[in-house]
Design an enzyme around this catalytic site. Structure first.
Site, PDB file in Angstrom:
ATOM      1  CB  ALA A  65      -0.875  -0.020   1.240  1.00  0.00           C
ATOM      2  N   GLY A 108       0.733  -5.035   0.803  1.00  0.00           N
ATOM      3  CA  GLY A 108      -0.480  -5.127  -0.015  1.00  0.00           C
ATOM      4  C   GLY A 108      -0.227  -5.771  -1.375  1.00  0.00           C
ATOM      5  CD  GLU A 111      -1.790  -7.659   2.882  1.00  0.00           C
ATOM      6  OE1 GLU A 111      -1.425  -6.509   2.567  1.00  0.00           O
ATOM      7  OE2 GLU A 111      -2.369  -7.906   3.945  1.00  0.00           O
ATOM      8  CD  GLU A 131       2.216  -5.427   5.568  1.00  0.00           C
ATOM      9  OE1 GLU A 131       2.977  -6.369   5.902  1.00  0.00           O
ATOM     10  OE2 GLU A 131       1.446  -5.492   4.595  1.00  0.00           O
TER      11      GLU A 131
HETATM   12  N1  CAA Z   1       4.607   3.295  -0.711  1.00  0.00           N
HETATM   13  C1  CAA Z   1       4.999   4.473  -1.243  1.00  0.00           C
HETATM   14  N2  CAA Z   1       6.158   4.624  -1.938  1.00  0.00           N
HETATM   15  C2  CAA Z   1       6.924   3.541  -2.099  1.00  0.00           C
HETATM   16  C3  CAA Z   1       6.581   2.284  -1.571  1.00  0.00           C
HETATM   17  C4  CAA Z   1       5.356   2.173  -0.844  1.00  0.00           C
HETATM   18  N3  CAA Z   1       4.900   1.016  -0.330  1.00  0.00           N
HETATM   19  N4  CAA Z   1       7.571   1.409  -1.863  1.00  0.00           N
HETATM   20  C5  CAA Z   1       8.473   2.087  -2.567  1.00  0.00           C
HETATM   21  N5  CAA Z   1       8.097   3.372  -2.710  1.00  0.00           N
HETATM   22  C6  CAA Z   1       8.817   4.463  -3.398  1.00  0.00           C
HETATM   23  C7  CAA Z   1      10.018   4.949  -2.590  1.00  0.00           C
HETATM   24  O1  CAA Z   1       9.619   5.858  -1.576  1.00  0.00           O
HETATM   25  C8  CAA Z   1      10.861   5.580  -3.658  1.00  0.00           C
HETATM   26  O2  CAA Z   1      10.315   6.830  -3.963  1.00  0.00           O
HETATM   27  P1  CAA Z   1      11.321   8.142  -4.097  1.00  0.00           P
HETATM   28  O3  CAA Z   1      12.202   7.784  -5.271  1.00  0.00           O
HETATM   29  O4  CAA Z   1      10.377   9.251  -4.364  1.00  0.00           O
HETATM   30  O5  CAA Z   1      12.067   8.223  -2.829  1.00  0.00           O
HETATM   31  C9  CAA Z   1      10.601   4.674  -4.867  1.00  0.00           C
HETATM   32  O6  CAA Z   1       9.383   3.968  -4.601  1.00  0.00           O
HETATM   33  C10 CAA Z   1      11.691   3.634  -5.066  1.00  0.00           C
HETATM   34  O7  CAA Z   1      11.849   2.929  -3.847  1.00  0.00           O
HETATM   35  P2  CAA Z   1      13.273   2.744  -3.127  1.00  0.00           P
HETATM   36  O8  CAA Z   1      14.177   3.889  -3.422  1.00  0.00           O
HETATM   37  O9  CAA Z   1      13.005   2.453  -1.679  1.00  0.00           O
HETATM   38  O10 CAA Z   1      13.808   1.449  -3.890  1.00  0.00           O
HETATM   39  P3  CAA Z   1      14.740   0.281  -3.353  1.00  0.00           P
HETATM   40  O11 CAA Z   1      15.067  -0.552  -4.532  1.00  0.00           O
HETATM   41  O12 CAA Z   1      15.857   0.832  -2.531  1.00  0.00           O
HETATM   42  O13 CAA Z   1      13.788  -0.550  -2.335  1.00  0.00           O
HETATM   43  C11 CAA Z   1      11.763  -1.664  -1.620  1.00  0.00           C
HETATM   44  C12 CAA Z   1      12.641  -1.184  -2.817  1.00  0.00           C
HETATM   45  C13 CAA Z   1      12.497  -2.781  -0.885  1.00  0.00           C
HETATM   46  C14 CAA Z   1      10.483  -2.187  -2.239  1.00  0.00           C
HETATM   47  C15 CAA Z   1      11.514  -0.472  -0.676  1.00  0.00           C
HETATM   48  O14 CAA Z   1      11.041   0.636  -1.433  1.00  0.00           O
HETATM   49  C16 CAA Z   1      10.517  -0.765   0.397  1.00  0.00           C
HETATM   50  O15 CAA Z   1      10.860  -1.362   1.385  1.00  0.00           O
HETATM   51  N6  CAA Z   1       9.263  -0.290   0.203  1.00  0.00           N
HETATM   52  C17 CAA Z   1       8.223  -0.387   1.224  1.00  0.00           C
HETATM   53  C18 CAA Z   1       7.717  -1.797   1.395  1.00  0.00           C
HETATM   54  C19 CAA Z   1       6.646  -1.842   2.460  1.00  0.00           C
HETATM   55  O16 CAA Z   1       6.878  -1.512   3.609  1.00  0.00           O
HETATM   56  N7  CAA Z   1       5.441  -2.279   2.083  1.00  0.00           N
HETATM   57  C20 CAA Z   1       4.318  -2.367   2.982  1.00  0.00           C
HETATM   58  C21 CAA Z   1       3.466  -1.128   2.865  1.00  0.00           C
HETATM   59  S1  CAA Z   1       2.140  -1.081   4.051  1.00  0.00           S
HETATM   60  C22 CAA Z   1       0.990  -2.158   3.445  1.00  0.00           C
HETATM   61  O17 CAA Z   1       1.088  -2.699   2.381  1.00  0.00           O
HETATM   62  C23 CAA Z   1      -0.201  -2.383   4.340  1.00  0.00           C
HETATM   63  C24 CAA Z   1      -1.199  -3.364   3.827  1.00  0.00           C
HETATM   64  O18 CAA Z   1      -1.125  -4.529   4.110  1.00  0.00           O
HETATM   65  C25 CAA Z   1      -2.312  -2.913   3.048  1.00  0.00           C
END
Ligand code: CAA
Length: 256
Positions: A65, A108, A111, A131
């Site tokens: 998400a 998400g 999921e 998460e």
């Molecule tokens: N939401 C918003 N933006 C996101 C995102 C997310 N879930 N995942 C990645 N992005 C964005 C980053 O902020 C970044 O944006 P900027 O360039 O503007 O800074 C861009 O995508 C590229 O990401 P990274 O620079 O972080 O890329 P990376 O290769 O270093 O890492 C990753 C990739 C491992 C996927 C890392 O981005 C990450 O850990 N993302 C978050 C994963 C996460 O926590 N997901 C769970 C979300 S909560 C949820 O999903 C709840 C639910 O059950 C409904």
């Protein structure tokens, strides 16, 4: 019609939705949910679409998400809006669904993939429910579907540590049906979808409902349901055609 966060394509009975937010690793925001909901609902009523494939980019199916969109959300706003709810259109879809996952399928993203009937993973795929790392828990079925698919201990391991699981582990633990070379992933998923699209849609529907019931009923109830469905298909022209074609050594031509 054009979309902001997805692209779509329909070919040979297969509707493909491609998540398209490269700037955010295909993070699932509200606009994307609205657009997917609109397309999936339209395709459910469209006879040209018999099977749906969901996919992302080579880097990410979806990284969860959209965290930035959720920064200022308050409890009562979330409760009142139930803002994730329309993603259920995938789990509740009346047509078969296949997730073709390359790169990250996190939170998400994992999921939504698990809402599909079948998950194919590229060898580059990584799955996880991270998460916990951001002070929360899965909200689109991660603790429930993952536990049913891979068992309590492994689901706890993933959800409590937030670690990522590579494609091979996802396959051996039963989360994904097949691991495929990244270059062939979408083609393979679409080939499977076309194969399913070529079968009797009545039989396909009852297979899906019967397998889905296995996760929700007792064994005896499930077996009873399956037997009833099996008998009920004797009332269809497609079952007659399928068995006749077999005995005449030819390909069946299904009506529906
Ligand atoms: N939401 C918003 N933006 C996101 C995102 C997310 N879930 N995942 C990645 N992005 C964005 C980053 O902020 C970044 O944006 P900027 O360039 O503007 O800074 C861009 O995508 C590229 O990401 P990274 O620079 O972080 O890329 P990376 O290769 O270093 O890492 C990753 C990739 C491992 C996927 C890392 O981005 C990450 O850990 N993302 C978050 C994963 C996460 O926590 N997901 C769970 C979300 S909560 C949820 O999903 C709840 C639910 O059950 C409904």
């Amino acid at each position: 019609m054009s979309y902001e966060t997805i692209s779509i394509n329909v070919l040979n009975g297969v509707g493909t939705v491609t998540f398209n937010r490269p700037e955010a690793m295909n993070a699932l925001n509200r606009k994307m949910m609205e657009e997917v909901y609109t397309v999936v609902n339209a395709w459910q009523a469209d006879a040209d679409v018999r099977v749906i494939v969901l996919t992302g980019s080579s880097k990410a199916f979806a990284a969860g998400a959209d965290i930035k969109e959720m920064l200022d959300v308050q409890y009562l706003d979330a409760l009142d809006a139930n803002f994730l709810n329309d993603w259920n259109c995938i789990a509740e879809c009346s047509k078969p669904t296949i997730a073709a996952v390359a790169g990250y399928a996190l939170g998400g993203g994992c999921e939504v993939a698990m809402m599909c009937d079948i998950i194919y993973a590229a060898d580059t795929a990584q799955f996880g429910q991270p998460e916990i790392r951001i002070g929360t828990l899965p909200g689109l079925g991660g603790t429930q579907r993952l536990t049913r698919l891979i068992g309590k201990s492994k689901a706890m391991d993933l959800c409590l540590t937030g670690r990522l699981m590579k494609a091979a582990e996802a396959e051996s633990s039963g989360l994904v049906a097949r691991v495929i070379d990244a270059e062939s992933l979408l083609e393979e998923a679409q080939r499977t979808a076309e194969k399913i699209a070529g079968y009797s849609s009545t039989a396909v529907q009852l297979v899906r409902e019967s397998v889905q019931a296995a996760g929700e009923t007792s064994l005896q109830q499930g077996l009873m349901l399956e037997r009833r469905y099996f008998y009920s298909l004797f009332g269809t022209a497609d079952q007659k055609e399928g068995m006749l074609a077999f005995s005449e050594k030819r390909d069946p031509v299904f009506e529906r």
